[in-house]
Scaffold this active site. Sequence first.
Site, mmCIF file in Angstrom:
data_model
loop_
_atom_site.group_PDB
_atom_site.id
_atom_site.type_symbol
_atom_site.label_atom_id
_atom_site.label_comp_id
_atom_site.label_asym_id
_atom_site.label_seq_id
_atom_site.Cartn_x
_atom_site.Cartn_y
_atom_site.Cartn_z
ATOM 1 N N ASP A 287 0.860 -1.179 0.000
ATOM 2 C CA ASP A 287 0.000 0.000 0.000
ATOM 3 C C ASP A 287 0.897 1.230 0.000
ATOM 4 O O ASP A 287 1.696 1.417 0.911
ATOM 5 C CB ASP A 287 -0.884 -0.032 1.267
ATOM 6 C CG ASP A 287 -1.992 1.009 1.193
ATOM 7 O OD1 ASP A 287 -2.143 1.652 0.146
ATOM 8 O OD2 ASP A 287 -2.706 1.164 2.200
ATOM 9 N N ASP B 171 -2.891 2.448 -6.100
ATOM 10 C CA ASP B 171 -1.790 2.505 -5.141
ATOM 11 C C ASP B 171 -1.722 1.330 -4.181
ATOM 12 O O ASP B 171 -1.014 1.382 -3.205
ATOM 13 C CB ASP B 171 -1.854 3.819 -4.354
ATOM 14 C CG ASP B 171 -3.133 3.940 -3.544
ATOM 15 O OD1 ASP B 171 -4.089 3.197 -3.841
ATOM 16 O OD2 ASP B 171 -3.176 4.765 -2.628
ATOM 17 N N GLU B 172 -2.464 0.280 -4.434
ATOM 18 C CA GLU B 172 -2.292 -0.890 -3.573
ATOM 19 C C GLU B 172 -2.573 -2.171 -4.350
ATOM 20 O O GLU B 172 -3.321 -2.167 -5.324
ATOM 21 C CB GLU B 172 -3.180 -0.812 -2.320
ATOM 22 C CG GLU B 172 -4.642 -0.652 -2.601
ATOM 23 C CD GLU B 172 -5.486 -0.684 -1.320
ATOM 24 O OE1 GLU B 172 -5.203 -1.509 -0.426
ATOM 25 O OE2 GLU B 172 -6.431 0.112 -1.240
#
EC number: 2.7.7.7
Lengths: 420, 372
Positions: A44, A137-138
């Site tokens: 993350d 983003d993860e």
Amino acid sequence: MTSAPGLCRECLARTGEARRCPVCGSPRVLRHPELDVLTIAHMDCDAFYASVEKRDNPDLADKPVIIGGGKRGVVSTACYVARIRGVRSAMPMFQALKLCPDAVVIKPRMSVYAEVSKQIRAMMDELTPVVEPLSLDEAFMDLSGTQRLHGHPPAVMLARLVKRMKEELGVTGSIGLSHNKFLAKVASDLDKPRGFSVIGRAETAEFLRDKPVRLIWGIGPAAQESLERAGIRSFTDLLRWDQEALVARFGAMGQRLWHLARGEDHRRVSAHDPIKSISNETTFFEDTASIDVLDGHIWRMAEKVADRAKARGLAGRVVTLKLKRANHRILSRQQALRDPTQMADRIYRTARALFDQLGDQGPYRLLGCGLSHLCPEAEADVSGDLLDPQAAQRARAERATDEIRRRFGSDAIIKGRGMR
Amino acid sequence: MKISIERGALLKAVAQAQSVVERRNTIPILANVLIEAEGDSVQFRATDLDIEVVDKAPAMVERAGATTVAATTLHEIVRKLPDGALVTLTADVAAGRLTVDAGRSNFSLATLPREDFPVMASSEYQSNFAANAAVLRRLFDKSKFAISTEETRYYLNGVYMHVSDGPDGKVLRCVATDGHRLARVDADLPAGAVDMPGVIVPRKTVGELRKLLDDDEMDIAVSVSETKVRFATPDITLTSKVIDGTFPDYTRVIPQANSRRLEVDAAEFAKAVDRVATVSSERSRAVKLQLENDKLVLSVNAPDSGAAEEELAVAYNDERLEIGFNAKYLLEIASQVDRENAVFLFNSSGDPTLMREGNDQSAVYVVMPMRV
């Protein structure tokens, strides 16, 4: 003290029992008995959008930065400086600015973030073919069986991944490493930013015991409330329920809860989770009931959905129109098409017809369009409409518009109704 | 109320009524059938507020009266009773029950008061005429497959029945379309129908009407107003609201100048289309037609599942043509042809195609091609 394998997160050296890394002297040493056997990871990024902005504009480094936009907008990402002042994602912008009046508010530059995300994705793909992105983003990664390929256990490769992200892309991320997706995701959040947390099998029960159930991804306020009515706040509360009782009360979610309570999560990390729908929505600057204004929004949303469908080579056979009234009540209407489409014109016309049949006066604060029951674009728009002979002409115009935009930029040509 | 009625007659009457009743109902009384006994007959009335059906059957009426019971339950009971049984229906108003007795079976059903049952307001009909059942059957059977299910185009969710000009004078015409295909079927105008307003008969009504049209000799009394349509036999009266909308101008959809003519045995054609479509992808069902010198090649190429090809001898002597269609649409229009060869008239691979039976202009079909 038992000798657990250790890893220096700075220089990736394997460490013994020393507090600091014997090679580089860094205190960032990770030590865990199961460090070399766990394979399911969650990565993350830390305040991703804000990190990218700070990277691209070093003047912002020590300033509170909020990504989001509009008077009515919400905080999409807040950097850690802003977070210290109490700013959180999804917080209304006016509230965030009250807490942090000197914040620098930046409109999201999605294309830049998408580009960085792609570079991160490429790095993850080097670690394992099983990468399941959750957003820009993860992502989850399953590194089972990669030790012989890389010559190092997953933990080392993951530490190297975040190190590379920082050095080559200028963004930092946190890693959670465990034995299933649920715990990996929980772990990545444990010591953000630049964290690396491990939850081993042996400690799972102990770790979960007093944790609140909202730790579970997908348990939002509504689910929390219904659990609370059943007297369930923590994992210990959950453990008191037997499986049948949980299923009887909560259905499929009960089944899942029973397993999660025991730290079990049997979902696989899946690299090929197909997209099920494409949608876009917008919250207005002020509530509106004006048909003209709403029509403009329907067009713009339809166009965005069509753009994304075209970019992915997809089409859909169900069009959804979503409206949120000023009192926050949500109205949602769907229409199945005879054959699938990826054309903004057809999405717009269908959504507009749904709008005309709503039988509701508004005012509204939000409008969205969606496309679902997706299929490959080859199956789309294969047949014309007898009753709408101009449709083929409009479709040709749309294709031509797309081509002009591709060459000269997305603002090169826009429809009049898109300016309302 | 107390009546006795033969099981067969009861079943027929109740079946007609219960099919109008919507399965999912928010208003409890709409799930019921109203039973009214008087003189020497009993009538069953059911409605979904858009359609009302009243079915009369001869019965021994011991005590006149009326009540309402759940239509599907009553239908299920009667259906399961042995053939030839004599069924006695007795309403106990005080207890709010209807008992159904037949031989050694007896049932007691909950009732709702007849006063609560909505009866469709009667209206003035502008046009009343008699039409032969076989004529109506042809008009609706040949057009209903093209009815649209798209709710956003509600005005296409039915068959447009109206008076129009045919080649030899006025005709009674039915048109249905969903934007992909269109059916236009004409019949001689029945006496007295010339002033009939054009109405869009809803899909469900078309389905219910069909049950009245099995007897070729029967004349159906048709009544039409701007808002309602009624079809009646001596026993059954079907009243329906019509769709409140404007049917689009379909005349400009029907190609007038298509010149490339294909003549083919409809049954052979349908079978061949059906065969090659077996490998087409479930969703698109695209079939390609290649025409050249009295030869038709039907082919399907579905990358995921396979390919198929079949050749047919046909009459075609125009330029070479390649055109794609949805197999289902082709099958549907081909199955409308029952006496002569199917005649297709094409323009280009992107333009609507016309199909008719031989040179018979009384039923024409238009189908939109698809990209293949």
